[in-house]
Design a protein around this motif. Structure first.
Motif, PDB file in Angstrom:
ATOM      1  N   GLY A 207     -30.014-102.651  23.205  1.00  0.00           N
ATOM      2  CA  GLY A 207     -30.573-102.995  21.794  1.00  0.00           C
ATOM      3  C   GLY A 207     -29.557-102.975  20.776  1.00  0.00           C
ATOM      4  O   GLY A 207     -29.492-103.825  19.909  1.00  0.00           O
ATOM      5  N   LEU A 208     -28.657-101.756  20.799  1.00  0.00           N
ATOM      6  CA  LEU A 208     -27.699-101.768  19.599  1.00  0.00           C
ATOM      7  C   LEU A 208     -26.593-102.705  19.891  1.00  0.00           C
ATOM      8  O   LEU A 208     -25.978-103.171  19.076  1.00  0.00           O
ATOM      9  CB  LEU A 208     -27.321-100.278  19.735  1.00  0.00           C
ATOM     10  N   THR A 209     -26.125-102.860  21.153  1.00  0.00           N
ATOM     11  CA  THR A 209     -25.377-103.873  21.430  1.00  0.00           C
ATOM     12  C   THR A 209     -25.659-105.486  20.791  1.00  0.00           C
ATOM     13  O   THR A 209     -24.800-106.082  20.201  1.00  0.00           O
ATOM     14  CB  THR A 209     -25.199-104.156  22.931  1.00  0.00           C
ATOM     15  N   ALA A 210     -26.946-105.555  21.117  1.00  0.00           N
ATOM     16  CA  ALA A 210     -27.580-106.875  20.313  1.00  0.00           C
ATOM     17  C   ALA A 210     -27.391-106.792  18.878  1.00  0.00           C
ATOM     18  O   ALA A 210     -27.155-107.744  18.333  1.00  0.00           O
ATOM     19  CB  ALA A 210     -29.117-107.331  20.773  1.00  0.00           C
ATOM     20  N   ALA A 211     -27.861-105.809  18.176  1.00  0.00           N
ATOM     21  CA  ALA A 211     -27.733-105.590  16.663  1.00  0.00           C
ATOM     22  C   ALA A 211     -26.527-105.688  16.298  1.00  0.00           C
ATOM     23  O   ALA A 211     -26.126-106.302  15.334  1.00  0.00           O
ATOM     24  CB  ALA A 211     -28.710-104.266  16.482  1.00  0.00           C
ATOM     25  N   LEU A 212     -25.534-105.329  16.976  1.00  0.00           N
ATOM     26  CA  LEU A 212     -23.993-105.442  16.635  1.00  0.00           C
ATOM     27  C   LEU A 212     -23.355-106.679  16.830  1.00  0.00           C
ATOM     28  O   LEU A 212     -22.566-107.147  16.061  1.00  0.00           O
ATOM     29  CB  LEU A 212     -23.194-104.139  17.102  1.00  0.00           C
ATOM     30  N   PHE A 213     -23.737-107.355  17.845  1.00  0.00           N
ATOM     31  CA  PHE A 213     -22.923-108.320  18.274  1.00  0.00           C
ATOM     32  C   PHE A 213     -23.511-109.714  18.758  1.00  0.00           C
ATOM     33  O   PHE A 213     -23.120-110.707  18.949  1.00  0.00           O
ATOM     34  CB  PHE A 213     -21.788-107.878  19.414  1.00  0.00           C
ATOM     35  N   GLY A 214     -24.865-109.579  19.259  1.00  0.00           N
ATOM     36  CA  GLY A 214     -25.601-110.378  20.006  1.00  0.00           C
ATOM     37  C   GLY A 214     -26.221-111.658  19.295  1.00  0.00           C
ATOM     38  O   GLY A 214     -26.926-111.614  18.406  1.00  0.00           O
ATOM     39  N   GLU A 215     -25.463-112.798  19.506  1.00  0.00           N
ATOM     40  CA  GLU A 215     -26.103-114.018  18.790  1.00  0.00           C
ATOM     41  C   GLU A 215     -25.584-115.071  20.005  1.00  0.00           C
ATOM     42  O   GLU A 215     -24.577-115.426  20.254  1.00  0.00           O
ATOM     43  CB  GLU A 215     -25.710-114.348  17.562  1.00  0.00           C
ATOM     44  N   ILE A 216     -26.780-116.063  20.317  1.00  0.00           N
ATOM     45  CA  ILE A 216     -26.372-117.485  21.086  1.00  0.00           C
ATOM     46  C   ILE A 216     -26.403-118.646  19.919  1.00  0.00           C
ATOM     47  O   ILE A 216     -27.699-118.613  19.139  1.00  0.00           O
ATOM     48  CB  ILE A 216     -27.346-117.616  22.366  1.00  0.00           C
ATOM     49  N   THR A 217     -25.456-119.355  19.853  1.00  0.00           N
ATOM     50  CA  THR A 217     -25.576-120.397  18.880  1.00  0.00           C
ATOM     51  C   THR A 217     -25.410-121.658  19.715  1.00  0.00           C
ATOM     52  O   THR A 217     -24.897-121.780  20.652  1.00  0.00           O
ATOM     53  CB  THR A 217     -24.451-120.198  17.862  1.00  0.00           C
ATOM     54  N   ILE A 218     -26.087-122.765  18.982  1.00  0.00           N
ATOM     55  CA  ILE A 218     -26.124-124.234  19.642  1.00  0.00           C
ATOM     56  C   ILE A 218     -25.340-125.025  18.787  1.00  0.00           C
ATOM     57  O   ILE A 218     -25.410-125.138  17.633  1.00  0.00           O
ATOM     58  CB  ILE A 218     -27.510-124.597  19.697  1.00  0.00           C
TER      59      ILE A 218
ATOM     60  N   ARG B 205     -20.284-110.681  23.174  1.00  0.00           N
ATOM     61  CA  ARG B 205     -19.498-109.068  23.048  1.00  0.00           C
ATOM     62  C   ARG B 205     -20.567-108.095  23.521  1.00  0.00           C
ATOM     63  O   ARG B 205     -21.897-108.124  23.322  1.00  0.00           O
ATOM     64  CB  ARG B 205     -19.180-108.800  21.738  1.00  0.00           C
ATOM     65  N   MET B 206     -19.988-106.953  24.296  1.00  0.00           N
ATOM     66  CA  MET B 206     -20.848-105.732  24.624  1.00  0.00           C
ATOM     67  C   MET B 206     -20.350-104.560  23.912  1.00  0.00           C
ATOM     68  O   MET B 206     -19.078-104.365  23.781  1.00  0.00           O
ATOM     69  CB  MET B 206     -20.862-105.421  26.153  1.00  0.00           C
ATOM     70  N   LEU B 207     -21.376-103.498  23.830  1.00  0.00           N
ATOM     71  CA  LEU B 207     -20.543-102.243  23.369  1.00  0.00           C
ATOM     72  C   LEU B 207     -19.702-101.682  24.471  1.00  0.00           C
ATOM     73  O   LEU B 207     -20.065-101.746  25.834  1.00  0.00           O
ATOM     74  CB  LEU B 207     -21.737-101.470  23.183  1.00  0.00           C
ATOM     75  N   ARG B 208     -18.459-101.256  24.191  1.00  0.00           N
ATOM     76  CA  ARG B 208     -17.611-100.636  25.129  1.00  0.00           C
ATOM     77  C   ARG B 208     -17.761 -99.163  25.120  1.00  0.00           C
ATOM     78  O   ARG B 208     -18.411 -98.748  24.352  1.00  0.00           O
ATOM     79  CB  ARG B 208     -16.114-100.969  24.869  1.00  0.00           C
ATOM     80  N   ILE B 209     -17.342 -98.560  26.232  1.00  0.00           N
ATOM     81  CA  ILE B 209     -17.679 -97.113  26.418  1.00  0.00           C
ATOM     82  C   ILE B 209     -17.196 -96.329  25.349  1.00  0.00           C
ATOM     83  O   ILE B 209     -17.918 -95.354  25.197  1.00  0.00           O
ATOM     84  CB  ILE B 209     -17.272 -96.858  28.048  1.00  0.00           C
ATOM     85  N   ASN B 210     -16.014 -96.713  25.000  1.00  0.00           N
ATOM     86  CA  ASN B 210     -15.758 -95.787  23.726  1.00  0.00           C
ATOM     87  C   ASN B 210     -16.388 -95.930  22.439  1.00  0.00           C
ATOM     88  O   ASN B 210     -16.077 -95.254  21.469  1.00  0.00           O
ATOM     89  CB  ASN B 210     -13.925 -96.107  23.365  1.00  0.00           C
ATOM     90  N   GLU B 211     -17.231 -96.820  22.353  1.00  0.00           N
ATOM     91  CA  GLU B 211     -17.950 -97.279  21.197  1.00  0.00           C
ATOM     92  C   GLU B 211     -19.294 -96.636  21.342  1.00  0.00           C
ATOM     93  O   GLU B 211     -20.109 -96.505  20.511  1.00  0.00           O
ATOM     94  CB  GLU B 211     -18.158 -98.552  20.956  1.00  0.00           C
ATOM     95  N   VAL B 212     -19.778 -95.885  22.517  1.00  0.00           N
ATOM     96  CA  VAL B 212     -21.070 -95.429  22.573  1.00  0.00           C
ATOM     97  C   VAL B 212     -21.042 -94.259  22.072  1.00  0.00           C
ATOM     98  O   VAL B 212     -19.984 -93.198  22.581  1.00  0.00           O
ATOM     99  CB  VAL B 212     -21.436 -95.615  24.056  1.00  0.00           C
ATOM    100  N   PRO B 213     -21.972 -93.635  21.213  1.00  0.00           N
ATOM    101  CA  PRO B 213     -21.922 -92.365  20.833  1.00  0.00           C
ATOM    102  C   PRO B 213     -22.605 -91.426  21.549  1.00  0.00           C
ATOM    103  O   PRO B 213     -23.438 -91.851  22.510  1.00  0.00           O
ATOM    104  CB  PRO B 213     -22.684 -92.554  19.350  1.00  0.00           C
ATOM    105  N   PRO B 214     -22.766 -89.850  21.393  1.00  0.00           N
ATOM    106  CA  PRO B 214     -23.517 -89.140  22.048  1.00  0.00           C
ATOM    107  C   PRO B 214     -25.082 -89.627  21.840  1.00  0.00           C
ATOM    108  O   PRO B 214     -25.544 -90.124  20.654  1.00  0.00           O
ATOM    109  CB  PRO B 214     -23.365 -87.799  21.457  1.00  0.00           C
ATOM    110  N   ILE B 215     -25.865 -89.434  22.977  1.00  0.00           N
ATOM    111  CA  ILE B 215     -27.131 -89.947  22.958  1.00  0.00           C
ATOM    112  C   ILE B 215     -28.358 -88.821  23.327  1.00  0.00           C
ATOM    113  O   ILE B 215     -28.189 -88.337  24.623  1.00  0.00           O
ATOM    114  CB  ILE B 215     -27.506 -91.354  23.533  1.00  0.00           C
ATOM    115  N   GLU B 216     -28.928 -88.451  22.642  1.00  0.00           N
ATOM    116  CA  GLU B 216     -29.796 -87.138  23.067  1.00  0.00           C
ATOM    117  C   GLU B 216     -31.202 -87.673  23.022  1.00  0.00           C
ATOM    118  O   GLU B 216     -31.863 -88.516  22.046  1.00  0.00           O
ATOM    119  CB  GLU B 216     -29.794 -86.313  21.917  1.00  0.00           C
ATOM    120  N   VAL B 217     -32.103 -87.483  24.294  1.00  0.00           N
ATOM    121  CA  VAL B 217     -33.341 -87.876  24.433  1.00  0.00           C
ATOM    122  C   VAL B 217     -34.153 -86.431  24.728  1.00  0.00           C
ATOM    123  O   VAL B 217     -33.923 -85.701  25.336  1.00  0.00           O
ATOM    124  CB  VAL B 217     -33.517 -88.788  25.478  1.00  0.00           C
ATOM    125  N   HIS B 218     -35.076 -86.355  23.740  1.00  0.00           N
ATOM    126  CA  HIS B 218     -36.252 -85.175  23.719  1.00  0.00           C
ATOM    127  C   HIS B 218     -37.541 -85.661  24.336  1.00  0.00           C
ATOM    128  O   HIS B 218     -38.160 -86.376  23.375  1.00  0.00           O
ATOM    129  CB  HIS B 218     -36.182 -84.611  22.302  1.00  0.00           C
TER     130      HIS B 218
END
Length: 710
Positions: A621-632, A646-659
């Motif tokens: 979802g954050l990849t889409a929010a940062l980069f995602g758009e299809i245009t015509i 564009r996709m989020l790259r591994i170095n751009e992914v922060p620590p993710i905690e799930v509780h």
């Protein structure tokens, strides 16, 4: 995977001495001693338990968690459990939520929880009855555990394999007792996934791995504009290439068949194709958005109404806003592919699909065959996200394969995949609300966009309302005394729209949670406190909001242009709150620093799978929010590969905690909840960091940098 247990094996009803259980739907007996009244559980004479999967595995861990549910009530020995794909059958494997064989809507566990538990408990009861009959004791004096039945009074025990044939002579109980949650030994445990070893050693088969004997390979190109047709093809250069075997030209598709994919791809590139672009040739993104914005001014069909929203809007401080979401492609790691072999008396299909029975039906229709003449071999999916809810790849492949004598493997290039997707719809959400005494008093919400269900599952589209299109809006979790939710259907025409890991919720949660944040700031309230004050009717979500705030350090000081944003949602039967911490530099670039989610998803069948699903969904979802758009432009999708989609790259992914919040409630879904949670939390963090409110995705870095107005 147990390769010996194929779809064909199941259809032929297995081998003697086997117990096969599931729904109470009779199947024919193939041999003496075989028990096959239903569809989920197969116990062989050696004690091996094969669990037949009604849902597909596309990376979400479903095969493991479904197996845990079945094995729990069966009291199976987990070390002897293997899994097999189900064959196409709406009757045996129809999703209880839809009545058709489909994996989607984050409901594999929540839809099958009750029927699978009953299936496992029924099998266990029959095995116990068989042992009790052999020992001539009361079944109530026997118990099952880890693949064996015990009679403690006499010290006797028998394994399930030894009891399989005899269990087939027993009468199934109507309402077998189910275990109490406190007695679970498998459900709730972070068991290792059953598919991991095969993925590591390469033995599992994805659709793209299917290579039946004699297969040839095809690269395909479709009309660049939806609705276009082939005018003529010059294939002389392609046919001169060594390894190119055939060029297939259909009305809207051209394929090159070769000895391997590379030569087919090179042959396709050598074709000179003239297209008639048809009625959509002049349409561009501006036209789509102009039409959508105009439609959003119309009144919609009322999905929910409480109190007098219009009157309440005039009583208090009013705020109006509109939010927009673009077309999105799925871009699954495994591109679209299918193998089809059309013969004189039928057809075989090898594919990874979310809609196995629909693939069978649509291929049969395309080839003018009875459905029973189409054999579909299911494989693992290298990502689905809703894209493989469509049978189009199988149908296109079948149409091409009809012209080819051998089995044919058709693979879309990444470019064809992205430019001929079934896209997440564009949406526009118009919201108005009033504040009275610091709380929301009136609320109107109008969502305008495609009605995906009207095309995909017409029974769910009633009274001009797409229930998916208003999901998480019509059932908004906040206590609002006066509200109205409307739906306006507006189809873009130039592309086909479909499901995209959330669809309605990932649109509505973004708009609603962004607007709730705006209302909190207008009321002079902390965004967490403002949400909590409106969640008395939804205590499970309130608890998630409070836990996410606590675990994220909400309120603690951060550096300049760095902030936290929060979102909350009830979606797919789960209650989740997410905090995103982000930093914005002077050029408008965004760095994700930390993500914290708290979720109550009911009974956690496999905690590790839940955490992994939420982590993956948040990244998606954050990849889409940062980069995602299809245009015509001129009817054509402009994006083609990961350089411009564009996709989020591994170095751009922060620590993710799930509780995980402990719960004994019915399980909810988690496959899509993360994808819907991230974007609004990010947007709210960016506002807190910069004072700039973004109401359209993807984020505009020029606006964040102050180079143009919001």
């Amino acid at each position: 995977m147990n390769a010996a247990f194929s779809r064909r094996t199941l259809l032929k009803a297995g081998a003697a001495g086997t117990l096969l259980l599931g729904f109470h739907l009779p199947m024919a007996r193939a041999a003496i001693g075989t028990f096959e009244p239903n569809a989920f559980i197969r116990i062989a004479g050696d004690g091996t338990v094969t669990l037949v999967m009604p849902q597909v595995e596309m990376g979400q861990g479903t095969y493991t968690s479904i197996s845990q549910i079945l094995a729990e009530e069966l009291d199976a020995d987990w070390s002897l459990v293997t899994v097999a794909h189900a064959p196409p059958s709406d009757k045996l494997y129809g999703n209880p939520f839809f009545g058709i064989q489909v994996t989607g809507n984050s409901n594999s566990i929540r839809a099958f929880w009750d029927p699978l538990r009953k299936a496992g408990a029924t099998a266990r009861a029959l095995l116990v009855q068989a042992a009790a009959q052999q020992w001539k004791v009361d079944a109530a004096s026997c118990r099952a555990a880890k693949g064996e039945v015990f009679h403690d009074a006499s010290g006797r025990k028998l394994g399930y394999g030894a009891l399989a044939a005899a269990a087939g002579t027993q009468t199934p109980p109507e309402n077998p007792p189910l275990k109490a949650v406190k007695d679970f030994t498998l459900v709730g445990q972070p068991l290792k996934r059953l598919d991991t070893a095969g993925k590591v050693n390469g033995t599992v088969k994805y659709g793209i791995d299917a290579l039946p004997p004699g297969v040839k390979f095809a690269s395909v190109t479709l009309s660049p504009v939806q609705g276009g047709k082939v005018v003529k093809v010059d294939d002389s250069k392609a046919k001169a290439m060594p390894g190119v075997r055939q060029v297939v030209v259909l009305d809207d598709v051209v394929a090159v068949v070769g000895d391997h994919t590379w030569v087919a791809k090179q042959g396709l590139a050598a074709l000179e194709i003239e297209w008639d672009d048809g009625p959509n040739a002049k349409i561009s993104s501006a036209d789509v958005w102009n039409d959508l914005r105009a439609a959003s001014q119309n009144k919609g069909a009322v999905a929910k109404e409480e109190g007098d929203a219009d009157k309440a809007l005039g009583d208090g401080e009013r705020l109006d806003a509109a939010y927009e979401m673009p077309f999105l492609a799925h871009a699954t790691m495994e591109p679209m592919n299918c193998v089809v072999h059309v013969t004189a008396d039928g057809c075989e299909v090898w594919i990874g699909t979310q809609v196995m029975s629909r693939v069978q039906a649509e291929v049969a229709k395309a080839l003018n065959l009875p459905a029973e003449k189409v054999i579909v071999h299911q494989h693992l999916l290298g990502g689905g996200f809703g894209r493989r809810l469509e049978p189009d790849m199988a149908v296109i492949s079948a149409r091409i394969a009809q012209q080819v004598a051998t089995p044919l493997k058709v693979t879309w290039s990444r470019e064809e995949d992205i430019r001929h997707d079934v896209y997440r719809p564009v949406y526009r959400d118009v919201i108005s609300a009033s504040l009275k005494d610091g709380k929301i008093n009136g609320w109107t919400y109008r969502v305008t966009g495609s009605a995906v269900l009207a095309r995909w599952f017409p029974p769910a589209y009633q009274k001009d309302i797409d229930i998916d299109g208003v999901d998480s809006a019509a059932d908004i979790p906040y206590g609002i005394p006066n509200l109205r939710v409307e739906f306006v259907r507006k189809e873009p025409g130039v592309v086909t729209t479909g499901f995209w890991r959330g669809v309605g919720p990932n649109n509505n949660v973004f708009a609603i949670e962004s607007f709730i944040d705006e209302l909190a700031h207008k009321a002079g309230k902390d965004p967490v406190d403002f949400r909590v004050a409106h969640l008395d009717k939804t205590p499970r979500l309130k608890a998630a909001v409070q836990l996410a705030a606590q675990k994220s350090g909400w309120g603690e000081k951060l550096p300049a242009r760095t902030a936290r944003g929060i979102s909350a949602q009830v979606a797919f039967g789960s209650f989740i709150s997410t905090v995103v911490e982000a930093e914005v530099d002077s050029s408008g670039e965004v760095q994700l620093r930390r993500i914290v989610s708290a979720v109550d998803t009911g009974i956690p069948v496999n905690p590790d799978t839940i955490i992994a699903q939420l982590q993956g969904g948040l990244i998606f979802g954050l990849t889409a929010a940062l980069f995602g758009e299809i245009t015509i432009k001129n009817g054509r999708v402009e994006q083609s590969n990961f350089h411009d989609y564009r996709m989020l790259r591994i170095n751009e992914v922060p620590p993710i905690e799930v509780h995980l919040i402990p719960s004994e409630e019915h399980p909810g879904g988690t496959g899509e909840t993360g994808a819907t949670a991230g974007p609004p939390a990010l947007g709210n963090a960016l506002y807190a960091a910069t004072g700039i409110r973004l109401r359209r995705l993807p984020i505009d870095r020029d606006i964040l940098a102050g180079k143009k107005p919001a």
